[in-house]
Design a protein around this motif. Structure first.
Motif, mmCIF file in Angstrom:
data_model
loop_
_atom_site.group_PDB
_atom_site.id
_atom_site.type_symbol
_atom_site.label_atom_id
_atom_site.label_comp_id
_atom_site.label_asym_id
_atom_site.label_seq_id
_atom_site.Cartn_x
_atom_site.Cartn_y
_atom_site.Cartn_z
ATOM 1 N N PRO A 1 58.126 47.433 44.570
ATOM 2 C CA PRO A 1 57.515 48.614 44.730
ATOM 3 C C PRO A 1 56.171 48.325 44.941
ATOM 4 C CG PRO A 1 59.452 49.028 43.422
ATOM 5 C CD PRO A 1 59.141 47.586 43.433
ATOM 6 N N ILE A 2 55.448 47.441 44.182
ATOM 7 C CA ILE A 2 54.027 47.320 44.271
ATOM 8 C C ILE A 2 53.481 46.786 45.311
ATOM 9 C CG2 ILE A 2 52.168 46.352 42.885
ATOM 10 C CD1 ILE A 2 53.808 46.016 40.190
ATOM 11 N N SER A 3 54.353 45.675 45.798
ATOM 12 C CA SER A 3 53.951 45.237 47.129
ATOM 13 C C SER A 3 54.067 46.215 48.217
ATOM 14 C CB SER A 3 54.603 43.816 47.468
ATOM 15 O OG SER A 3 54.465 43.217 48.637
ATOM 16 N N TYR A 4 55.036 46.784 48.292
ATOM 17 C CA TYR A 4 55.243 47.890 49.316
ATOM 18 C C TYR A 4 54.288 48.963 49.347
ATOM 19 C CZ TYR A 4 59.927 45.637 49.247
ATOM 20 O OH TYR A 4 60.898 44.733 49.210
ATOM 21 N N ARG A 5 53.914 49.362 47.966
ATOM 22 C CA ARG A 5 52.802 50.439 48.156
ATOM 23 C C ARG A 5 51.471 50.045 48.566
ATOM 24 N NH1 ARG A 5 55.036 51.289 42.820
ATOM 25 N NH2 ARG A 5 53.156 50.502 41.915
ATOM 26 N N HIS A 6 51.044 48.504 48.330
ATOM 27 C CA HIS A 6 49.958 48.165 48.590
ATOM 28 C C HIS A 6 49.811 47.857 50.267
ATOM 29 C CE1 HIS A 6 48.947 46.103 44.667
ATOM 30 N NE2 HIS A 6 48.714 47.467 44.755
ATOM 31 N N GLN A 7 50.973 47.927 50.864
ATOM 32 C CA GLN A 7 51.151 47.681 52.394
ATOM 33 C C GLN A 7 51.204 49.227 52.963
ATOM 34 O OE1 GLN A 7 54.194 45.123 53.774
ATOM 35 N NE2 GLN A 7 54.337 44.526 51.403
ATOM 36 N N GLY B 1 57.591 40.260 50.069
ATOM 37 C CA GLY B 1 57.161 41.344 50.114
ATOM 38 C C GLY B 1 57.358 41.898 51.674
ATOM 39 N N VAL B 2 57.982 41.019 52.593
ATOM 40 C CA VAL B 2 58.175 41.609 53.941
ATOM 41 C C VAL B 2 59.800 41.967 54.220
ATOM 42 C CG1 VAL B 2 56.379 40.533 54.946
ATOM 43 C CG2 VAL B 2 58.454 39.065 54.824
ATOM 44 N N GLU B 3 60.478 42.269 53.092
ATOM 45 C CA GLU B 3 61.924 42.579 53.015
ATOM 46 C C GLU B 3 62.138 43.891 54.054
ATOM 47 O OE1 GLU B 3 61.034 40.273 49.567
ATOM 48 O OE2 GLU B 3 60.189 42.037 49.990
ATOM 49 N N TYR B 4 61.152 44.677 54.382
ATOM 50 C CA TYR B 4 61.453 45.973 54.950
ATOM 51 C C TYR B 4 61.447 45.533 56.453
ATOM 52 C CZ TYR B 4 61.369 50.602 57.411
ATOM 53 O OH TYR B 4 61.507 51.592 58.105
ATOM 54 N N ARG B 5 60.481 44.498 56.892
ATOM 55 C CA ARG B 5 60.478 44.195 58.207
ATOM 56 C C ARG B 5 61.935 43.396 58.642
ATOM 57 N NH1 ARG B 5 54.749 41.241 58.707
ATOM 58 N NH2 ARG B 5 53.406 42.700 57.641
ATOM 59 N N MET C 1 61.406 57.491 41.078
ATOM 60 C CA MET C 1 61.025 56.802 39.861
ATOM 61 C C MET C 1 60.892 55.436 40.134
ATOM 62 S SD MET C 1 63.042 56.737 36.229
ATOM 63 C CE MET C 1 62.959 58.608 36.182
ATOM 64 N N LEU C 2 61.833 54.675 40.940
ATOM 65 C CA LEU C 2 61.969 53.474 41.088
ATOM 66 C C LEU C 2 60.621 53.169 42.093
ATOM 67 C CD1 LEU C 2 63.465 50.641 40.948
ATOM 68 C CD2 LEU C 2 64.566 51.234 42.719
ATOM 69 N N ALA C 3 60.473 53.780 42.727
ATOM 70 C CA ALA C 3 59.215 53.564 43.865
ATOM 71 C C ALA C 3 57.842 53.581 43.098
ATOM 72 C CB ALA C 3 59.155 54.688 44.972
ATOM 73 N N GLN C 4 57.706 54.275 41.997
ATOM 74 C CA GLN C 4 56.290 54.130 41.266
ATOM 75 C C GLN C 4 56.464 53.089 40.183
ATOM 76 O OE1 GLN C 4 53.888 55.813 42.297
ATOM 77 N NE2 GLN C 4 55.121 56.521 43.843
ATOM 78 N N SER D 1 53.721 33.401 52.333
ATOM 79 C CA SER D 1 54.054 34.577 52.789
ATOM 80 C C SER D 1 53.607 35.100 54.214
ATOM 81 C CB SER D 1 53.698 35.786 51.798
ATOM 82 O OG SER D 1 53.744 37.150 52.252
ATOM 83 N N LEU D 2 54.169 35.937 54.947
ATOM 84 C CA LEU D 2 53.718 36.330 56.116
ATOM 85 C C LEU D 2 52.505 37.348 55.836
ATOM 86 C CD1 LEU D 2 56.630 36.963 58.203
ATOM 87 C CD2 LEU D 2 54.998 35.076 58.430
ATOM 88 N N LEU D 3 52.030 37.788 54.676
ATOM 89 C CA LEU D 3 51.144 38.924 54.113
ATOM 90 C C LEU D 3 49.968 38.194 53.973
ATOM 91 C CD1 LEU D 3 53.334 41.140 51.856
ATOM 92 C CD2 LEU D 3 52.705 41.577 54.531
ATOM 93 N N SER D 4 48.569 38.772 54.137
ATOM 94 C CA SER D 4 47.496 38.376 53.861
ATOM 95 C C SER D 4 47.439 38.200 51.987
ATOM 96 C CB SER D 4 46.366 39.190 54.098
ATOM 97 O OG SER D 4 46.417 40.498 53.676
ATOM 98 N N ASN D 5 46.652 37.424 51.830
ATOM 99 C CA ASN D 5 46.485 37.096 50.086
ATOM 100 C C ASN D 5 45.412 36.111 50.069
ATOM 101 O OD1 ASN D 5 46.787 35.985 47.463
ATOM 102 N ND2 ASN D 5 48.889 36.961 47.739
ATOM 103 N N GLN D 6 44.493 36.521 49.067
ATOM 104 C CA GLN D 6 43.219 35.696 48.604
ATOM 105 C C GLN D 6 43.669 34.286 48.215
ATOM 106 O OE1 GLN D 6 40.819 38.001 46.014
ATOM 107 N NE2 GLN D 6 40.113 39.201 47.750
ATOM 108 N N GLN D 7 44.951 33.913 47.745
ATOM 109 C CA GLN D 7 45.289 32.722 47.371
ATOM 110 C C GLN D 7 45.826 31.760 48.374
ATOM 111 O OE1 GLN D 7 47.177 32.648 43.457
ATOM 112 N NE2 GLN D 7 47.465 34.844 43.576
#
Length: 284
Positions: free
Chosen positions: A227-233, A200-204, A270-273, A156-162
């Motif tokens: 939605p979880i990934s997007y909210r975290h961003q 997680g970078v689908e919006y970009r 509802m879907l966003a949450q 992924s292009l996102l940061s992650n501890q793994q």
């Protein structure tokens, strides 16, 4: 086009039962070769703990999406695979669209592109399958792709501890990347169907393709929606859904059987949450 889903499901179940008679072959160098129920060879990364075990056990990756791709594409169509990984969906699409069709597989990881090139040659698909080693987004340049140990499907292009290592990869907008490929191969690449799975970078990626989508009369997009990934961003998840709607796209949710259920934009909150991810089909 009316889809006989019962016939398709029956055929797939029959073929999946047969796959156990054709086990994968280990070739050395952490590489396996498998003949799939869909009738194509695929080279797999033996170090991967995400996609490889599922494909070996089931003969398919993401059954619902695979069934939708197989049922939706016709000979001569153009399929774009964003986040192709080992190329299962790209190879399936290339088998479906035939010699007159076109499949473009975007995958930033060098190791996976090498495996796809081997699969391409094994299936004699060089006339229709084009592998592009790059990431897609809303910018152009070079980026650092984070990779996890034994989990090639989660780069992924996102940061992650793994994340244990990084690979520098080129990045471009989809419209620009397709324009360059069109020039290189001497024919215009206009997608009928796009699959997007980018951790997680689908919006970009969407931001880099929405102008193209607006200008096309007909297009279908199968996308992972997390939605979880997007909210975290810190993203506006409801706004993301409304962008699809505002671009004239019908939103449907696809299940593991490849069946579609209409989504009412009035239920965007509802879907966003939601605490899980979804696979959406966007079409116009």
């Amino acid at each position: 086009m009316k889809i006989d889903r019962a016939r398709i499901v029956g055929k797939i179940n029959f073929l999946i039962n047969r796959i156990r008679d054709r086990p994968p072959v280990y070739l050395g160098d952490d590489t396996l070769l498998l003949y799939t129920p869909y009738g194509f060879y695929i080279y797999l990364d033996g170090r991967d703990d995400s996609l490889t075990p599922h494909i070996i056990n089931n003969g398919v990756w993401e059954a619902g999406i695979s069934r939708y791709i197989d049922a939706s594409l016709n000979p001569g169509d153009t399929f774009v695979d964003i986040g192709a990984n080992n190329g299962f969906h790209s190879l399936l699409a290339a088998k479906r669209v035939g010699p007159g069709g076109c499949v473009v597989a975007f995958e930033p990881q060098a190791r996976l592109c090498t495996l796809m090139q081997r699969s391409l040659r094994a299936n004699v698909m060089a006339d229709r399958l084009f592998i592009q080693r790059q990431a897609l987004g809303d910018t152009t340049g070079m980026v650092q792709l984070g990779k996890m140990a034994y989990m090639s499907g989660s780069a992924s292009l996102l940061s992650n501890q793994q994340i244990v290592e990084h690979e520098e990869v080129p990045i471009d907008r989809l419209d620009s990347a397709l324009a360059q490929l069109s020039h290189a191969i001497g024919r215009k690449v206009v997608p009928n169907l796009v699959k997007m799975d980018a951790e997680g970078v689908e919006y970009r990626i969407w931001c880099g393709m929405r102008d193209m989508v607006r200008d096309l009369r007909h297009i279908r997009i199968v996308t992972e929606f997390s939605p979880i990934s997007y909210r975290h961003q810190g993203m506006d998840v409801v706004g993301f859904l409304h962008e699809f709607h505002d671009h004239g796209l019908r939103i449907q949710i696809i299940n593991r059987k490849g069946e579609l259920r209409d989504f009412d934009i009035r239920h965007a909150e509802m879907l966003a949450q939601a605490e899980r991810q979804f696979d959406l089909v966007l079409s116009k």
